[in-house]
Design a protein around this motif. Sequence first.
Motif, short mmCIF file in Angstrom:
data_model
loop_
_atom_site.label_atom_id
_atom_site.label_comp_id
_atom_site.label_asym_id
_atom_site.label_seq_id
_atom_site.Cartn_x
_atom_site.Cartn_y
_atom_site.Cartn_z
N UNK A 148 -0.29 -0.76 19.45
CA UNK A 148 -1.25 -0.34 18.43
C UNK A 148 -1.47 1.17 18.47
N UNK A 149 -1.73 1.76 17.30
CA UNK A 149 -1.92 3.20 17.20
C UNK A 149 -3.15 3.54 16.35
N UNK A 150 -3.64 4.75 16.53
CA UNK A 150 -4.71 5.21 15.64
C UNK A 150 -4.10 6.03 14.50
N UNK A 151 -4.97 6.61 13.65
CA UNK A 151 -4.46 7.30 12.47
C UNK A 151 -3.71 8.58 12.81
N UNK A 167 -3.05 3.30 21.14
CA UNK A 167 -4.40 2.93 21.57
C UNK A 167 -4.41 1.70 22.46
N UNK A 168 -3.34 0.93 22.40
CA UNK A 168 -3.30 -0.28 23.24
C UNK A 168 -2.11 -1.14 22.88
N UNK A 169 -2.00 -2.26 23.60
CA UNK A 169 -0.90 -3.18 23.34
C UNK A 169 -1.46 -4.59 23.19
N UNK A 170 -0.69 -5.43 22.52
CA UNK A 170 -1.05 -6.83 22.35
C UNK A 170 0.05 -7.65 23.02
N UNK A 171 -0.36 -8.63 23.81
CA UNK A 171 0.66 -9.44 24.48
C UNK A 171 0.29 -10.91 24.44
N UNK A 172 1.30 -11.75 24.64
CA UNK A 172 1.12 -13.19 24.72
C UNK A 172 1.14 -13.58 26.18
N UNK A 173 0.13 -14.36 26.59
CA UNK A 173 0.10 -14.83 27.97
C UNK A 173 -0.49 -16.23 28.00
#
Lengths: 199, 558
Positions: free
Chosen positions: B287-290, B295-301
């Motif tokens: 994920x990113x800002x403008x 800004x962060x990551x999304x993961x499956x767990x």
Amino acid sequence: MPQYPAGTVRALLSTDLVTPATRAALEARLVSAAGYEPQFFDPATYALLEAVAARIFPQPDRETPIALTPAIDQRLLAGTADGWRYDAMPPDREAFRLGLGGINQAAQAQFQQVFTALDEARQDAVLEQLAAGNAAGENWQQLPQSRFFEDLLAELTEIYYAHPLAQEEIGYVGMADVPGWQRLGLNETEDREPTEVKL
Amino acid sequence: MPEEEVLEESVLNPVKPEIQDPLLQALLAESAALDAAPTEQELPDLLPNPVEEVDCVVIGTGAGGAPLLARLAMAGLKVVALEAGPRRNPARDYATDEKAQSFLFWNDERLSAGQSPVAFGKNNSGTGVGGSTLHYTAYTPRAHANDLTLHRDFGQGVDWPFGIEELEPYYEELEHFLGVSGPTPYPWNPSRRKGYPLAPLPLNGAAQLMQRACAQLGIQTSPAANAALSARYYQEGIGWREACTNRGFCQAGCNRGAKASMDVTFLPLAESYGAEIRADAFVTEIERDEQGRVTGVVYEQYGQTVRQRCRHLFLCAGAVETPRLLMLNELALSSGHVGKNFMAHPGMQVWGTFPEDIRPYKGIPGGLISEDTHRPKNADFAGGYLLQSIGVMPVTFATQMVRQRKLWGQALRDYMRSYNHMAGINILGDCLPHAANFLELAEEKDARGLPKPRLHFTAQENEQRMNRHAEKLMRQIWEAAGARDIWAFERYAHVIGTARMGLSGDDAVVNPEGRAFDVPNLYICDNSVFPSALSVNPALTIMALSLRTADKFLASLR
């Protein structure tokens, strides 16, 4: 060619030279697959696969041949892979459908009979054509036959040589590694390594 | 993996066959209590708090991610590593069995295209806490100074944006931290300041045969440097690690901790300084800002979707998953070079059958090395290669042998009966980038619904000339050693260069410090940033780059 005495690997499995994880993996393969019912293939296609496997790994010396096809049936059912596939090949289930159908087409073209109806010499002649990339059959227009043969051969080979009795046949005892190996050099063996039988 | 149908759980339970062999019945009865099939980690009670922001997230725990994770944690930063695979207990879970260890490999399907399609899975890519180091052979030669200057020396490929002096202090640190076993002095590297901390491992049968023949032919050889312990070794953050027992299983997992995989070296060190490692965490989104900052990551767990916010992201997922994640997230693409410059080491093997009893399953697989071919005088190619003896386990050997020789029927069983009399030599050679060799996303989707990666690789003129040179030489060596039935297997291993490092964002993805040119807080550190492939095994250099990237990053914070 070297021959090794029977029973060596099975005897090692009962010793503490083998770790519990290793023993569990190998003993699971020693369980007989007699009466296995295919769950992915229909019975006729499975019988064809069994016949092909029996020519690629002929086992006239074994009372009960090492079963090679249940593992393929279960893998295709589960849809698992080994990390890669030739881009020229369709997904595995489709490749087996086309490839086994193509073997019957090749048998029909050469001998006017399905593969399972042929004697061993004729079955081998069909497989020789396939291995050489010369098999007839319209399915091969959608499936590269040399790649299909290579993949099938490699998968059967992996299943066969992962079996403890096949490992016994070639004198492999790497599973008995709990104490480690000290005698590494040429012509140096340890007591638990089987020696070749002179015929 | 096909996705045309979804199967119900109940269909997947195979019929349990009856046991017929009386000997086996007895064995099973005795060992029923010891039934120790590997089990996955238990589910954690709580998922991490998604609101919390950490200093750094590191994606991947292999040779690229683990060293810098430790470095960042030791500097006092709050760091989290996300590993796609599970955490295992080697002593309990690693059978001495090739098939039972297939969980160590990245088995999600990759599509291999081009005239020299590269095999993945067990050939290349690992998964689990420790990444591909769980099954690397732990060969740890250093790169040579001129490995980084192919363009200067041959007018081909590109040069690295810095010289070997930037890597040497890290090589030295790594050899001493990991406990590399090797010869002192090392014949092909006179500038080395310190010797190896441990004596070389013993030579097995294949190594002895190669040593004997090379001596006849005037080729210098030496025991190889290997990150497996030839003696007990004390390591900070871990304690005493036990010596190698010559189990021969280095291409799979070491159940003893003698091989310096990341799970028994840098990762426990990192954890002792407060780093958190989350296993079974497959990252899907960045994920990113403008402003374009991550800004962060999304993961499956464990079937859940989790977000982890971070100030800096280190992408260390290997040269397939790293560019794949960048492409999936349309990130760092402005150079147009993500996925390009894919290189794979020529790894040609030559095998022969010998009268001697060799037992290829014993001893460190790569015992003997020669780097006399690093810049051969009579060469018609750029770069060079090294020679290594090889030991091998039967399933790996048999499957690659049939792919090459297409033996089947009785001829196949007859050939394999001589397994104990076989020995091989292989090369590890440089590779040049080429426009035909690249990674792209395929239309076909994986089990998660994400596009599969497709890798195009065709050995070009330089690789083909090197292969011809090497095959001729290896055949001479095996003939001198007394082999019969000699055959060669052309193969390519290691994935390199898909997000390369350079001086300009016009033709490189990251700068000499590993930071993406077009994303200020994204760093990439694994074999994807190598500008050239090197003529040596990549693991030690990946780790050296990892430590260097961490140090450059920490300096930038000050």
